[in-house]
Design a protein around this motif. Structure first.
Motif, PDB file in Angstrom:
ATOM      1  N   THR A  78       0.836  -1.210   0.000  1.00 51.22           N
ATOM      2  CA  THR A  78       0.000   0.000   0.000  1.00 51.22           C
ATOM      3  C   THR A  78       0.865   1.251   0.000  1.00 51.22           C
ATOM      4  O   THR A  78       0.374   2.334  -0.264  1.00 51.22           O
ATOM      5  CB  THR A  78      -0.945   0.050   1.216  1.00 51.22           C
ATOM      6  OG1 THR A  78      -0.182   0.216   2.404  1.00 51.22           O
ATOM      7  CG2 THR A  78      -1.839  -1.173   1.273  1.00 51.22           C
ATOM      8  N   ARG A  79       2.147   1.114   0.336  1.00 53.41           N
ATOM      9  CA  ARG A  79       3.127   2.213   0.382  1.00 53.41           C
ATOM     10  C   ARG A  79       2.818   3.204   1.510  1.00 53.41           C
ATOM     11  O   ARG A  79       3.282   4.325   1.494  1.00 53.41           O
ATOM     12  CB  ARG A  79       3.225   2.949  -0.958  1.00 53.41           C
ATOM     13  CG  ARG A  79       3.325   2.110  -2.206  1.00 53.41           C
ATOM     14  CD  ARG A  79       4.623   1.452  -2.455  1.00 53.41           C
ATOM     15  NE  ARG A  79       5.734   2.377  -2.561  1.00 53.41           N
ATOM     16  CZ  ARG A  79       6.992   1.988  -2.500  1.00 53.41           C
ATOM     17  NH1 ARG A  79       7.298   0.732  -2.304  1.00 53.41           N
ATOM     18  NH2 ARG A  79       7.971   2.868  -2.605  1.00 53.41           N
ATOM     19  N   ARG A  80       2.054   2.794   2.532  1.00 53.85           N
ATOM     20  CA  ARG A  80       1.744   3.641   3.676  1.00 53.85           C
ATOM     21  C   ARG A  80       2.773   3.397   4.776  1.00 53.85           C
ATOM     22  O   ARG A  80       3.303   2.301   4.898  1.00 53.85           O
ATOM     23  CB  ARG A  80       0.333   3.380   4.212  1.00 53.85           C
ATOM     24  CG  ARG A  80      -0.792   3.512   3.188  1.00 53.85           C
ATOM     25  CD  ARG A  80      -0.819   4.886   2.506  1.00 53.85           C
ATOM     26  NE  ARG A  80      -1.962   5.010   1.615  1.00 53.85           N
ATOM     27  CZ  ARG A  80      -1.894   5.035   0.297  1.00 53.85           C
ATOM     28  NH1 ARG A  80      -0.732   4.937  -0.321  1.00 53.85           N
ATOM     29  NH2 ARG A  80      -2.989   5.169  -0.426  1.00 53.85           N
ATOM     30  N   ASN A  81       3.012   4.422   5.598  1.00 51.35           N
ATOM     31  CA  ASN A  81       4.042   4.322   6.634  1.00 51.35           C
ATOM     32  C   ASN A  81       3.598   3.574   7.889  1.00 51.35           C
ATOM     33  O   ASN A  81       4.343   2.742   8.399  1.00 51.35           O
ATOM     34  CB  ASN A  81       4.519   5.711   7.079  1.00 51.35           C
ATOM     35  CG  ASN A  81       5.199   6.484   5.996  1.00 51.35           C
ATOM     36  OD1 ASN A  81       4.750   7.560   5.641  1.00 51.35           O
ATOM     37  ND2 ASN A  81       6.290   5.965   5.454  1.00 51.35           N
ATOM     38  N   PRO A 116       0.764   1.756  -6.587  1.00 52.75           N
ATOM     39  CA  PRO A 116       0.850   0.438  -5.947  1.00 52.75           C
ATOM     40  C   PRO A 116       0.567  -0.713  -6.912  1.00 52.75           C
ATOM     41  O   PRO A 116       1.214  -1.762  -6.825  1.00 52.75           O
ATOM     42  CB  PRO A 116      -0.194   0.511  -4.825  1.00 52.75           C
ATOM     43  CG  PRO A 116      -0.220   1.971  -4.480  1.00 52.75           C
ATOM     44  CD  PRO A 116      -0.095   2.669  -5.819  1.00 52.75           C
ATOM     45  N   ASP A 117      -0.369  -0.537  -7.847  1.00 54.50           N
ATOM     46  CA  ASP A 117      -0.621  -1.565  -8.868  1.00 54.50           C
ATOM     47  C   ASP A 117       0.651  -1.860  -9.655  1.00 54.50           C
ATOM     48  O   ASP A 117       1.036  -3.014  -9.838  1.00 54.50           O
ATOM     49  CB  ASP A 117      -1.694  -1.102  -9.868  1.00 54.50           C
ATOM     50  CG  ASP A 117      -3.111  -1.225  -9.347  1.00 54.50           C
ATOM     51  OD1 ASP A 117      -3.345  -1.990  -8.397  1.00 54.50           O
ATOM     52  OD2 ASP A 117      -3.985  -0.546  -9.904  1.00 54.50           O
ATOM     53  N   LYS A 118       1.277  -0.805 -10.136  1.00 61.21           N
ATOM     54  CA  LYS A 118       2.479  -0.957 -10.967  1.00 61.21           C
ATOM     55  C   LYS A 118       3.609  -1.587 -10.164  1.00 61.21           C
ATOM     56  O   LYS A 118       4.309  -2.478 -10.653  1.00 61.21           O
ATOM     57  CB  LYS A 118       2.906   0.400 -11.520  1.00 61.21           C
ATOM     58  CG  LYS A 118       1.920   0.967 -12.517  1.00 61.21           C
ATOM     59  CD  LYS A 118       2.308   2.363 -12.944  1.00 61.21           C
ATOM     60  CE  LYS A 118       1.208   2.945 -13.826  1.00 61.21           C
ATOM     61  NZ  LYS A 118       1.377   4.355 -14.079  1.00 61.21           N
ATOM     62  N   LYS A 119       3.809  -1.099  -8.953  1.00 55.48           N
ATOM     63  CA  LYS A 119       4.917  -1.568  -8.120  1.00 55.48           C
ATOM     64  C   LYS A 119       4.745  -3.040  -7.738  1.00 55.48           C
ATOM     65  O   LYS A 119       5.715  -3.789  -7.700  1.00 55.48           O
ATOM     66  CB  LYS A 119       4.982  -0.675  -6.878  1.00 55.48           C
ATOM     67  CG  LYS A 119       6.243  -0.729  -6.137  1.00 55.48           C
ATOM     68  CD  LYS A 119       7.380  -0.133  -6.936  1.00 55.48           C
ATOM     69  CE  LYS A 119       8.665  -0.502  -6.278  1.00 55.48           C
ATOM     70  NZ  LYS A 119       9.668  -1.072  -7.050  1.00 55.48           N
ATOM     71  N   GLY A 124      -6.273  -3.190  -9.438  1.00 52.45           N
ATOM     72  CA  GLY A 124      -7.449  -2.905  -8.641  1.00 52.45           C
ATOM     73  C   GLY A 124      -7.246  -2.052  -7.408  1.00 52.45           C
ATOM     74  O   GLY A 124      -8.210  -1.734  -6.710  1.00 52.45           O
ATOM     75  N   PHE A 125      -6.015  -1.659  -7.106  1.00 51.44           N
ATOM     76  CA  PHE A 125      -5.756  -0.898  -5.882  1.00 51.44           C
ATOM     77  C   PHE A 125      -6.559   0.400  -5.844  1.00 51.44           C
ATOM     78  O   PHE A 125      -7.242   0.688  -4.860  1.00 51.44           O
ATOM     79  CB  PHE A 125      -4.259  -0.590  -5.746  1.00 51.44           C
ATOM     80  CG  PHE A 125      -3.914   0.133  -4.472  1.00 51.44           C
ATOM     81  CD1 PHE A 125      -3.696  -0.581  -3.303  1.00 51.44           C
ATOM     82  CD2 PHE A 125      -3.801   1.513  -4.428  1.00 51.44           C
ATOM     83  CE1 PHE A 125      -3.379   0.071  -2.117  1.00 51.44           C
ATOM     84  CE2 PHE A 125      -3.489   2.178  -3.251  1.00 51.44           C
ATOM     85  CZ  PHE A 125      -3.274   1.447  -2.093  1.00 51.44           C
ATOM     86  N   LYS A 126      -6.488   1.171  -6.915  1.00 44.21           N
ATOM     87  CA  LYS A 126      -7.139   2.479  -6.938  1.00 44.21           C
ATOM     88  C   LYS A 126      -8.642   2.367  -6.671  1.00 44.21           C
ATOM     89  O   LYS A 126      -9.203   3.143  -5.900  1.00 44.21           O
ATOM     90  CB  LYS A 126      -6.876   3.166  -8.282  1.00 44.21           C
ATOM     91  CG  LYS A 126      -7.374   4.579  -8.353  1.00 44.21           C
ATOM     92  CD  LYS A 126      -6.947   5.235  -9.654  1.00 44.21           C
ATOM     93  CE  LYS A 126      -7.394   6.676  -9.702  1.00 44.21           C
ATOM     94  NZ  LYS A 126      -6.927   7.352 -10.899  1.00 44.21           N
TER      95      LYS A 126
END
Length: 156
Positions: A78-81, A116-119, A124-126
């Motif tokens: 999710t790239r969240r801290n 996040p989808d690409k990484k 479907g993340f968005k």
């Protein structure tokens, strides 16, 4: 329900994998020690550094979003801290809140994007994380953030 920090993640440069920590220092006016936004190396560091110092996501929202996906995301994807349990982060926009001894101010919702989808090479993340993507916040008064049970208080 107990309130706790489940995970703490940082990433020194945009696009690199997120690194997990048991504890980390929150730096006043910057973000988390060693993270891309505290270091000025994040994708939006030049334009929105104040708004992107720290990102939060609630595990309850994460779980609900993942239920919509054929291939769920991992927390670090999710790239969240900071991943919280027992705190709805969306209502914290515009509010000061305290986690342990650290004071944050919620600045805006962390609307999901395609990164996040690409990484993660998933889809479907968005769509799944719409209104469940978390919160961006500034560090108003720094200190240590530690994984585990914590005190949480809305200040204003």
């Amino acid at each position: 329900m107990k309130t706790e920090i489940l995970n703490i993640f940082t990433c020194p440069n945009k696009g690199e994998p997120m690194e997990s920590h048991d504890y980390i220092e929150a730096l006043t006016g910057l973000g988390l020690a060693g993270d891309r936004y505290a270091l000025g190396t994040g994708s939006y560091s030049k334009t929105k550094l104040g708004k992107r110092q720290v990102t939060f996501i609630a595990i309850e929202a994460f779980d609900k979003a993942n239920q919509q996906l054929a291939v769920p995301f991992l927390l670090e994807e999710t790239r969240r801290n900071i991943v919280l349990r027992g705190v709805d982060v969306n209502p914290l926009v515009g509010k000061m809140f305290k986690i342990g001894s650290v004071i944050f101010k919620g600045t805006e919702l962390c609307d999901p994007c395609d990164w996040p989808d690409k990484k993660a090479n998933k889809t479907g993340f968005k769509e799944a994380y719409e209104l469940k993507g978390g919160l961006r916040a500034e560090v108003l008064s720094g200190g240590m953030v530690t994984r585990g049970e914590m005190t949480f208080q809305i200040i204003e």
